[in-house]
Write a protein that holds these residues in place. Structure first.
Motif, mmCIF file in Angstrom:
data_model
loop_
_atom_site.group_PDB
_atom_site.id
_atom_site.type_symbol
_atom_site.label_atom_id
_atom_site.label_comp_id
_atom_site.label_asym_id
_atom_site.label_seq_id
_atom_site.Cartn_x
_atom_site.Cartn_y
_atom_site.Cartn_z
ATOM 1 N N ILE A 47 0.837 -1.199 0.000
ATOM 2 C CA ILE A 47 0.000 0.000 0.000
ATOM 3 C C ILE A 47 0.872 1.249 0.000
ATOM 4 O O ILE A 47 0.642 2.194 -0.765
ATOM 5 C CB ILE A 47 -0.944 -0.007 1.211
ATOM 6 N N ILE A 48 1.893 1.255 0.850
ATOM 7 C CA ILE A 48 2.782 2.420 0.960
ATOM 8 C C ILE A 48 3.501 2.675 -0.358
ATOM 9 O O ILE A 48 3.531 3.811 -0.870
ATOM 10 C CB ILE A 48 3.801 2.213 2.093
ATOM 11 N N ASN A 49 4.087 1.638 -0.919
ATOM 12 C CA ASN A 49 4.904 1.812 -2.123
ATOM 13 C C ASN A 49 4.076 2.288 -3.310
ATOM 14 O O ASN A 49 4.500 3.174 -4.066
ATOM 15 C CB ASN A 49 5.621 0.507 -2.466
ATOM 16 N N ASN A 50 2.898 1.720 -3.472
ATOM 17 C CA ASN A 50 2.046 2.138 -4.595
ATOM 18 C C ASN A 50 1.530 3.552 -4.401
ATOM 19 O O ASN A 50 1.410 4.318 -5.374
ATOM 20 C CB ASN A 50 0.884 1.165 -4.769
ATOM 21 N N SER A 51 1.246 3.937 -3.166
ATOM 22 C CA SER A 51 0.785 5.305 -2.896
ATOM 23 C C SER A 51 1.892 6.311 -3.163
ATOM 24 O O SER A 51 1.645 7.386 -3.732
ATOM 25 C CB SER A 51 0.318 5.423 -1.444
ATOM 26 N N MET A 52 3.119 5.969 -2.758
ATOM 27 C CA MET A 52 4.264 6.854 -3.026
ATOM 28 C C MET A 52 4.477 7.020 -4.525
ATOM 29 O O MET A 52 4.730 8.127 -5.005
ATOM 30 C CB MET A 52 5.521 6.286 -2.362
ATOM 31 N N ARG A 53 4.352 5.929 -5.242
ATOM 32 C CA ARG A 53 4.518 6.003 -6.707
ATOM 33 C C ARG A 53 3.463 6.918 -7.319
ATOM 34 O O ARG A 53 3.754 7.765 -8.159
ATOM 35 C CB ARG A 53 4.394 4.593 -7.295
ATOM 36 N N ASP A 54 2.200 6.753 -6.843
ATOM 37 C CA ASP A 54 1.134 7.581 -7.399
ATOM 38 C C ASP A 54 1.312 9.055 -7.047
ATOM 39 O O ASP A 54 0.961 9.939 -7.837
ATOM 40 C CB ASP A 54 -0.225 7.083 -6.892
ATOM 41 N N ALA A 55 1.847 9.309 -5.849
ATOM 42 C CA ALA A 55 2.118 10.707 -5.472
ATOM 43 C C ALA A 55 3.128 11.319 -6.432
ATOM 44 O O ALA A 55 2.972 12.459 -6.890
ATOM 45 C CB ALA A 55 2.615 10.774 -4.038
#
Length: 387
Positions: A47-55
């Protein structure tokens, strides 16, 4: 606090034992904190990694006023896949936390003086949230000897011409109880008979250990009168992300949207991206977490029931235990206080959850079994827990 620059509504001290835990936790440097339901586990790295990528890809702006359309679609898919329930997109709203979702719902439906019946023991903010929306909270007491089920006759006796809604919470914070299918059907019959709304706080649905969770909205006649409050805080260990959602009839959602535009405008865009990946990957990110908390709560219950003057019902859901300490002869505030002072273990007095919570302390199994073991080793040495 009484001051000329403070609204007179807040002159009376409204602090609760729940709100005092931060200061209490600082009293000793070896406190084992079993108070607030903030998990020690961190959000899954997927969840963290995908959210960071989307940011980094630009998801840092306002979203649609009802929330990211991609997230709304994932919520619709979730309810269809898990419960075979179909909702319209217009019936979904993304809120900046389940707590805000509850307030927005109450603000949308209540006129001054409307009464809201609240399943008790209750999540502490409910009563003040009703009052903030100019309603009147009416506690509906439940009791351990009734398995903390809602007594339908007791519920019906509280209904007046001003009753607008009933708040239920299953699995329950603080009791860890789940409402039976018989109870849910009884509640539904009353809601239909008296034309009431039911606000269902469903934020612990993944932690239903004995029986699969059944949404009250799935019962015939309840879809048009149910407001679902949900959150990613506990089901996905995302407390700090402050993201939740509401499902309700479209006219209620439209009103909620208009209110929210004047409160926070939209929920955090990056948190909404995290929620998308949480739902989309729930079969990957949830099983180990759920298993860990189930193991903790069952271990804690076993330890509690071996300590004299303490007892607890078999766990059914959530990661909370509502511990009966009546045999100590102490009230819940004094019992919680002495447990902190002598064992350096922080709990919440049951009175914080309504008058029927007196005689209990709530513990949150938000530390591992090793720490829980240490906490109960300390507690069982206390004089009040010896025969």
């Amino acid at each position: 606090m009484k001051h000329k620059f403070i609204s007179k509504r807040y002159w009376k001290d409204q602090s609760t034992p729940m709100g005092q835990v931060d200061e209490l936790a600082k009293k000793f440097n070896d406190v084992i904190d079993l108070s607030l339901g903030d998990p020690d586990l961190t959000t899954h790295e997927l969840i963290i990694n995908n959210s960071m990528r989307d940011a980094k890809l630009g998801h840092t702006k306002y979203t649609d006023f009802r929330g990211d359309p991609e997230l709304r679609n994932e919520i619709l898919k979730f309810y269809k896949e898990e419960y075979n329930l179909s909702f319209k997109d217009e019936e979904v709203f993304i809120a900046a936390s389940g707590c805000l979702g509850m307030y927005l719902a109450l603000e949308a439906i209540l006129d001054d003086g409307d009464e809201v019946i609240i399943q008790a023991p209750y999540f502490t903010p409910y009563t003040q949230q009703v009052e903030l929306a100019r309603g009147i909270p009416i506690p509906l007491n439940t009791y351990e000897n009734e398995d903390f089920q809602i007594n339908i006759e007791r519920l019906e006796s509280l209904i007046t011409e001003r009753t607008k809604a009933l708040i239920i919470n299953s699995p329950s914070n603080p009791t860890g109880n789940t409402l039976s299918m018989e109870t849910l059907k009884g509640i539904s019959n009353i809601a239909i008979k008296y034309d009431l709304l039911v606000i269902s706080d469903d934020i612990y649905t993944s932690f239903s250990f004995k029986e699969p969770f059944v949404p009250i909205v799935s019962i015939d006649g309840m879809k048009e009168r149910t407001i679902i409050i949900n959150s990613f805080s506990k089901n996905f260990t995302m407390t700090g992300w402050r993201i939740g959602n509401i499902i309700a009839p479209d006219f209620i959602i439209k009103t909620i949207q208009q209110i929210n535009e004047n409160v926070v405008f939209t929920a955090p865009s990056i948190s909404q991206r995290g929620a998308i990946y949480a739902l989309r990957n729930r079969k990957t990110v949830q099983p180990d977490m759920i298993s860990e908390y189930k193991n903790r709560v069952y271990y804690a219950a076993e330890r509690i029931n071996k300590i004299p003057n303490m007892s607890v019902l078999d766990p059914k859901g959530t990661f909370y235990l509502f511990v009966n300490i009546k045999k100590t002869g102490l009230n819940s505030v004094d019992a919680s206080d002495v447990i902190l002072k002598e064992a350096h273990v922080l709990t919440i007095p049951g009175i914080a959850f309504g008058e029927c919570g007196e005689g209990y302390v709530r513990i949150a199994c938000t530390v591992g079994v090793e720490k829980l073991n240490e906490a109960f080793d300390r507690i069982e040495k206390m004089n009040i827990f010896k025969i």
